[in-house]
Design an enzyme around this catalytic site. Structure first.
Site, PDB file in Angstrom:
ATOM      1  N   ASP A 117      37.946  42.677  36.805  1.00 21.97           N
ATOM      2  CA  ASP A 117      38.341  41.360  36.280  1.00 21.97           C
ATOM      3  C   ASP A 117      37.285  40.823  35.319  1.00 21.97           C
ATOM      4  O   ASP A 117      36.949  39.632  35.350  1.00 21.97           O
ATOM      5  CB  ASP A 117      38.525  40.353  37.424  1.00 21.97           C
ATOM      6  CG  ASP A 117      39.729  40.664  38.294  1.00 21.97           C
ATOM      7  OD1 ASP A 117      40.461  41.626  37.979  1.00 21.97           O
ATOM      8  OD2 ASP A 117      39.942  39.945  39.286  1.00 21.97           O
TER       9      ASP A 117
ATOM     10  N   ASP B 253      33.664  39.920  36.871  1.00 25.47           N
ATOM     11  CA  ASP B 253      33.793  38.597  36.247  1.00 25.47           C
ATOM     12  C   ASP B 253      32.753  38.364  35.147  1.00 25.47           C
ATOM     13  O   ASP B 253      32.096  37.317  35.114  1.00 25.47           O
ATOM     14  CB  ASP B 253      33.677  37.483  37.301  1.00 25.47           C
ATOM     15  CG  ASP B 253      34.744  37.563  38.377  1.00 25.47           C
ATOM     16  OD1 ASP B 253      35.701  38.333  38.199  1.00 25.47           O
ATOM     17  OD2 ASP B 253      34.617  36.856  39.386  1.00 25.47           O
TER      18      ASP B 253
END
EC number: 3.1.1.11
Length: 361
Positions: free
Chosen positions: A218, A197
């Site tokens: 991600d 992230d």
């Protein structure tokens, strides 16, 4: 006619022939890299050459305020204090010039402080760094830099989250580098470092040019409508690694991520270009160089089979050993010229209304 009158006439002619143009929301980014700079200069010109910009932006740019930050002593010693000096309801551009060095701060720019620019030097880029984690702050609030306001710009800035890489066992180990939740934000020659992230590309229209983003899983995620141009996507670590997790939730959403003339690099192999975090992700790679680190399947298999019919994963004229389509998952979109142009023009991010080049200081 005297010399004075001739000079006046020439001056008037120069004023009237100075081009005033609307930025073109239709002309796509060219396939040839040498032509990209020409395209950018033609479509993202300075304020004086533009028509059609948002009136609030035009007014804000009329008389910018410049302030200086230097940890070793200056007008402000911390970036946080410099941002505090910007009044709530700010209506004019504030350019915060950051001296080289490390800024160990957790920085938030509130929604009521639009028109802020963070600017560093290209050869000695300032570094904003913090070690916030999801366990302490929550995932989206763990970022070292959080931008909630509109009309933000960053130029020549490095942003890091120095928390340890998630080990798969520690709960709440996600650690964002940056969260961008404001509308109309531009990033030029910036670098973002993290693991899981790295960037929460949360919501709004955003433009990244000549940037570098590093992470593991991600590491670009959210519901933003964003164009990444000439940006390196570098994947580190091991295990399952995914670049983009766009959070589209319905077919009606217009958000998505467009990666144009980017380069996918990293360590090891098996890297996925994206995954279906939500039901309707929209991610396109165009003219992008994909090295051998990319998984031959391209995209991660959907855990929910119904998402095979709702994802939009496009690839258009990409290159490199990682771009071969023979083993791609069946729901990969090999898009045509007409479809690709939607993701290759400034209209995708409403750029003609707000996108300006970096300030010339």
């Amino acid at each position: 006619m005297g010399y004075t009158n001739v000079s006046i006439l020439l001056g008037l002619l120069m004023v009237f022939v100075t081009p005033m143009v609307f930025a073109d929301d239709v002309t796509p980014i060219p396939e040839g890299k040498p032509q990209v700079a020409q395209w950018f200069n033609a479509n993202v010109g300075p304020l004086a050459q533009r028509k059609g910009l948002d009136p609030a932006l035009v007014a804000a740019e009329a008389a910018p305020r410049i302030i200086n930050v230097n940890p070793k002593g200056g007008e402000f010693k911390t970036l946080t204090d410099a941002i505090k000096s910007v009044p709530a309801g700010n209506t004019k551009r504030v350019i915060i010039k950051m001296a080289p060095g490390e800024y160990k701060e957790k920085v938030t720019i509130d929604r009521n402080k639009p028109f802020i620019t963070l600017m560093g030097q290209p050869n000695a880029m300032p570094v904003i760094t913090y070690d916030g984690t999801a366990a302490k702050y929550g995932t989206v609030d763990s970022a070292s830099l959080i931008i909630l306001s509109d009309y933000f710009m960053a130029v020549n800035i490095v942003v890091k989250n120095t928390a340890p890489a998630p080990d798969g066992k520690t709960k709440g180990a996600q650690a964002l580098s940056m969260r961008i939740s404001g509308n109309f934000a531009a990033f030029y020659n910036c670098k973002f470092y993290g693991f899981q992230d790295t960037i929460c590309d949360d919501t709004g229209n955003h433009f990244f040019k000549d940037c570098y983003v590093e992470g593991t899983f991600d590491f670009i995620f959210g519901s933003g409508t964003s164009m990444y141009l000439g940006t390196q996507l570098h994947v580190v670590g091991d295990g399952i690694r995914v670049i983009a997790a766009h959070a589209g939730k319905s077919a009606e959403e217009k958000s998505g991520y467009s990666f144009v003339h980017c380069k996918v690099t990293g360590t090891g192999g098996g890297i996925y270009l994206g995954r279906a975090w939500m039901s309707h992700p929209k991610v396109v790679y165009a003219y992008t160089e994909m090295t051998s680190v990319v998984n031959p399947t391209g995209w991660q298999e959907n855990k929910t089979p119904a998402h095979d019919k709702t994802v939009f994963y496009g690839e258009y004229k990409c290159s490199g050993p990682g771009s071969h389509k023979a083993k791609r998952v069946p729901f990969t979109q090999d898009i045509d010229d007409k479809e690709a142009n939607r993701f290759l023009s400034l209209g995708y991010i409403q750029g003609s209304k707000w996108l300006l080049p970096p300030p010339a200081l």
